[in-house]
Design a protein around this motif. Structure first.
Motif, PDB file in Angstrom:
ATOM      1  N   GLY A   1       0.820  -1.205   0.000  1.00 36.40           N
ATOM      2  CA  GLY A   1       0.000   0.000   0.000  1.00 36.40           C
ATOM      3  C   GLY A   1       0.854   1.255   0.000  1.00 36.40           C
ATOM      4  O   GLY A   1       0.511   2.261  -0.637  1.00 36.40           O
ATOM      5  N   GLY A   2       1.993   1.195   0.698  1.00 35.77           N
ATOM      6  CA  GLY A   2       2.903   2.339   0.723  1.00 35.77           C
ATOM      7  C   GLY A   2       3.518   2.660  -0.613  1.00 35.77           C
ATOM      8  O   GLY A   2       3.964   3.791  -0.844  1.00 35.77           O
ATOM      9  N   SER A   3       3.565   1.674  -1.532  1.00 37.49           N
ATOM     10  CA  SER A   3       4.161   1.934  -2.842  1.00 37.49           C
ATOM     11  C   SER A   3       3.426   3.058  -3.575  1.00 37.49           C
ATOM     12  O   SER A   3       4.051   3.853  -4.286  1.00 37.49           O
ATOM     13  N   PHE A   4       2.114   3.149  -3.389  1.00 36.17           N
ATOM     14  CA  PHE A   4       1.344   4.211  -4.052  1.00 36.17           C
ATOM     15  C   PHE A   4       1.700   5.581  -3.470  1.00 36.17           C
ATOM     16  O   PHE A   4       1.766   6.571  -4.189  1.00 36.17           O
ATOM     17  N   LEU A   5       1.935   5.632  -2.157  1.00 40.31           N
ATOM     18  CA  LEU A   5       2.389   6.871  -1.528  1.00 40.31           C
ATOM     19  C   LEU A   5       3.785   7.239  -1.990  1.00 40.31           C
ATOM     20  O   LEU A   5       4.055   8.404  -2.342  1.00 40.31           O
ATOM     21  N   PHE A   6       4.697   6.277  -2.021  1.00 44.57           N
ATOM     22  CA  PHE A   6       6.067   6.543  -2.448  1.00 44.57           C
ATOM     23  C   PHE A   6       6.104   7.058  -3.886  1.00 44.57           C
ATOM     24  O   PHE A   6       6.898   7.948  -4.226  1.00 44.57           O
ATOM     25  N   VAL A   7       5.263   6.501  -4.734  1.00 44.66           N
ATOM     26  CA  VAL A   7       5.205   6.963  -6.129  1.00 44.66           C
ATOM     27  C   VAL A   7       4.781   8.423  -6.185  1.00 44.66           C
ATOM     28  O   VAL A   7       5.357   9.229  -6.933  1.00 44.66           O
ATOM     29  N   GLU A   8       3.770   8.789  -5.412  1.00 44.00           N
ATOM     30  CA  GLU A   8       3.307  10.180  -5.422  1.00 44.00           C
ATOM     31  C   GLU A   8       4.413  11.128  -4.987  1.00 44.00           C
ATOM     32  O   GLU A   8       4.584  12.210  -5.552  1.00 44.00           O
ATOM     33  N   LEU A   9       5.163  10.742  -3.969  1.00 43.67           N
ATOM     34  CA  LEU A   9       6.262  11.584  -3.504  1.00 43.67           C
ATOM     35  C   LEU A   9       7.379  11.656  -4.543  1.00 43.67           C
ATOM     36  O   LEU A   9       7.975  12.721  -4.746  1.00 43.67           O
TER      37      LEU A   9
ATOM     38  N   LEU B   1       7.070  11.384  -7.774  1.00 45.70           N
ATOM     39  CA  LEU B   1       6.615  12.119  -8.953  1.00 45.70           C
ATOM     40  C   LEU B   1       6.779  13.627  -8.820  1.00 45.70           C
ATOM     41  O   LEU B   1       6.623  14.356  -9.800  1.00 45.70           O
ATOM     42  N   GLU B   2       7.108  14.110  -7.629  1.00 46.50           N
ATOM     43  CA  GLU B   2       7.337  15.536  -7.455  1.00 46.50           C
ATOM     44  C   GLU B   2       8.532  16.023  -8.269  1.00 46.50           C
ATOM     45  O   GLU B   2       8.600  17.201  -8.632  1.00 46.50           O
ATOM     46  N   ALA B   3       9.491  15.123  -8.563  1.00 45.52           N
ATOM     47  CA  ALA B   3      10.691  15.564  -9.273  1.00 45.52           C
ATOM     48  C   ALA B   3      11.198  14.557 -10.304  1.00 45.52           C
ATOM     49  O   ALA B   3      12.132  14.875 -11.039  1.00 45.52           O
TER      50      ALA B   3
ATOM     51  N   VAL C   1       2.303   4.115 -12.435  1.00 43.30           N
ATOM     52  CA  VAL C   1       2.970   5.379 -12.141  1.00 43.30           C
ATOM     53  C   VAL C   1       2.470   6.482 -13.080  1.00 43.30           C
ATOM     54  O   VAL C   1       2.219   7.613 -12.641  1.00 43.30           O
ATOM     55  N   VAL C   2       2.299   6.166 -14.360  1.00 45.46           N
ATOM     56  CA  VAL C   2       1.744   7.153 -15.290  1.00 45.46           C
ATOM     57  C   VAL C   2       0.338   7.553 -14.851  1.00 45.46           C
ATOM     58  O   VAL C   2      -0.031   8.732 -14.880  1.00 45.46           O
ATOM     59  N   ALA C   3      -0.466   6.581 -14.424  1.00 47.17           N
ATOM     60  CA  ALA C   3      -1.824   6.878 -13.971  1.00 47.17           C
ATOM     61  C   ALA C   3      -1.808   7.811 -12.768  1.00 47.17           C
ATOM     62  O   ALA C   3      -2.670   8.693 -12.638  1.00 47.17           O
ATOM     63  N   GLN C   4      -0.825   7.640 -11.886  1.00 48.07           N
ATOM     64  CA  GLN C   4      -0.780   8.461 -10.674  1.00 48.07           C
ATOM     65  C   GLN C   4      -0.361   9.898 -10.951  1.00 48.07           C
ATOM     66  O   GLN C   4      -0.358  10.720 -10.030  1.00 48.07           O
ATOM     67  N   THR C   5      -0.015  10.222 -12.183  1.00 48.19           N
ATOM     68  CA  THR C   5       0.176  11.625 -12.530  1.00 48.19           C
ATOM     69  C   THR C   5      -1.162  12.335 -12.692  1.00 48.19           C
ATOM     70  O   THR C   5      -1.206  13.570 -12.750  1.00 48.19           O
ATOM     71  N   ALA C   6      -2.262  11.556 -12.766  1.00 48.13           N
ATOM     72  CA  ALA C   6      -3.582  12.150 -12.970  1.00 48.13           C
ATOM     73  C   ALA C   6      -4.577  11.810 -11.877  1.00 48.13           C
ATOM     74  O   ALA C   6      -5.571  12.521 -11.700  1.00 48.13           O
ATOM     75  N   ILE C   7      -4.364  10.700 -11.150  1.00 48.53           N
ATOM     76  CA  ILE C   7      -5.276  10.314 -10.075  1.00 48.53           C
ATOM     77  C   ILE C   7      -4.465  10.054  -8.811  1.00 48.53           C
ATOM     78  O   ILE C   7      -3.243   9.921  -8.862  1.00 48.53           O
ATOM     79  N   THR C   8      -5.149   9.970  -7.688  1.00 49.99           N
ATOM     80  CA  THR C   8      -4.457   9.749  -6.418  1.00 49.99           C
ATOM     81  C   THR C   8      -4.000   8.300  -6.291  1.00 49.99           C
ATOM     82  O   THR C   8      -4.532   7.395  -6.936  1.00 49.99           O
ATOM     83  N   GLY C   9      -3.027   8.093  -5.415  1.00 48.05           N
ATOM     84  CA  GLY C   9      -2.574   6.742  -5.142  1.00 48.05           C
ATOM     85  C   GLY C   9      -3.653   5.893  -4.502  1.00 48.05           C
ATOM     86  O   GLY C   9      -3.720   4.683  -4.729  1.00 48.05           O
TER      87      GLY C   9
END
Length: 292
Positions: free
Chosen positions: A17-25, A27-29, A83-91
């Motif tokens: 579950g944390g992988s979705f959070l880590f991806v969002e963080l 994607l900031e850079a 990861v591409v999807a998480q550029t448009a939707i939440t984790g």
């Protein structure tokens, strides 16, 4: 299951579950390809070291073509799509859609194998799960949200194909950790030329500390350590027990997203999640009732 097994199961759900959070963080850079390639490359190094320390052998040469396919289906394609999807939707939403993986696995297994046929209970579970997907996507806007959700579903379908393809490694007697190592090595090799061509990492600006730490956590915790815990639970409690993690990952991802990033699922997403989990429960009950 014993208390220790439940603790390991919850730990695994937090790591995945944390992988979705880590991806969002991250994607900031960082770009999606950079995040995914670094994830599998670092995980390959860690799992390779674990194989050596435990004295387990490397995958034999004859199985590497199959491991290339496994790396494509189980890592390269789904990791990039999510990861591409998480550029448009939440984790949190991505994790809910990713929970459809067992539903797609049941469909692929029915079409591709002779011993995993759709029973009435499984069919009802599939229908209930897809009803949940329709509920979540029906009210979505066409710009960004629906294509991103479709990418998550395509990733879940790829995982479904990987589950069926991975049966050959069990039949060949390849140790689970060796299979995990082989597929992350394969995905690293497959993604490397695409990553170098598209992202041109030598021209990228240096990211900050948070994205770098997020990628490290993604590789070390959500991939390498998660695989080790997964196989430990599998050995101690069996496949039926490990399937329960599917129900827990969306809860862990949504909870972490809310706690760290303030993300919230909309009511239709919660209704869709309830339908998907209901479908998974029907499928899981049908599997448990099947004669050995």
């Amino acid at each position: 299951m014993r208390g220790t097994d439940w603790l390991l199961l919850w730990t695994l759900s937090l790591l995945w579950g944390g992988s979705f959070l880590f991806v969002e963080l991250a994607l900031e850079a960082l770009t999606p390809l950079t995040i995914v390639w670094a994830r599998v490359a670092l995980a390959a190094l860690i799992l390779g070291l674990a194989l050596r320390l435990t004295g387990q052998g490397m995958p034999p040469r004859g199985l590497w073509p199959g491991l290339l396919v496994m790396g494509l289906l189980n890592n390269a394609i789904p990791f990039v799509l999510i990861v591409v999807a998480q550029t448009a939707i939440t984790g949190a939403l991505a994790s809910v859609l990713n929970a459809t993986t067992p539903i797609f696995t049941v469909i692929v297994a029915h079409l591709a194998t002779r011993d995993e046929r759709l029973s009435p209970a499984k069919l009802a579970g599939v229908g209930l799960g897809f009803a949940g997907v329709v509920v979540m996507m029906a009210a979505g806007r066409l710009e960004g949200a629906v294509p991103a959700m479709a990418a998550c579903l395509a990733a879940a379908l790829s995982y479904g194909f990987a589950s069926v393809w991975g049966r050959r490694f069990r039949q060949a007697g390849l140790a689970p950790m060796a299979t995990a190592f082989g597929q992350v090595v394969a995905s690293t090799v497959l993604l490397a030329p695409i990553w170098l061509w598209v992202d041109r990492p030598w021209a990228m600006q240096a990211p900050g500390a948070v994205p770098v730490m997020a990628v490290l956590a993604l590789a070390v915790l959500s991939t390498a350590l998660a695989y080790l815990i997964y196989f430990r639970i599998l050995a101690r409690a069996g496949a039926t027990a490990i399937s329960l993690v599917t129900f827990l990952v969306p809860l862990s991802a949504a909870g972490l997203g809310w706690l760290v990033l303030g993300e919230r699922l909309e009511p239709r997403h919660l209704l869709g999640l309830a339908l998907i989990l209901g479908g998974l429960a029907l499928i899981d009950r049908a599997r448990a009732a099947r004669p050995a």
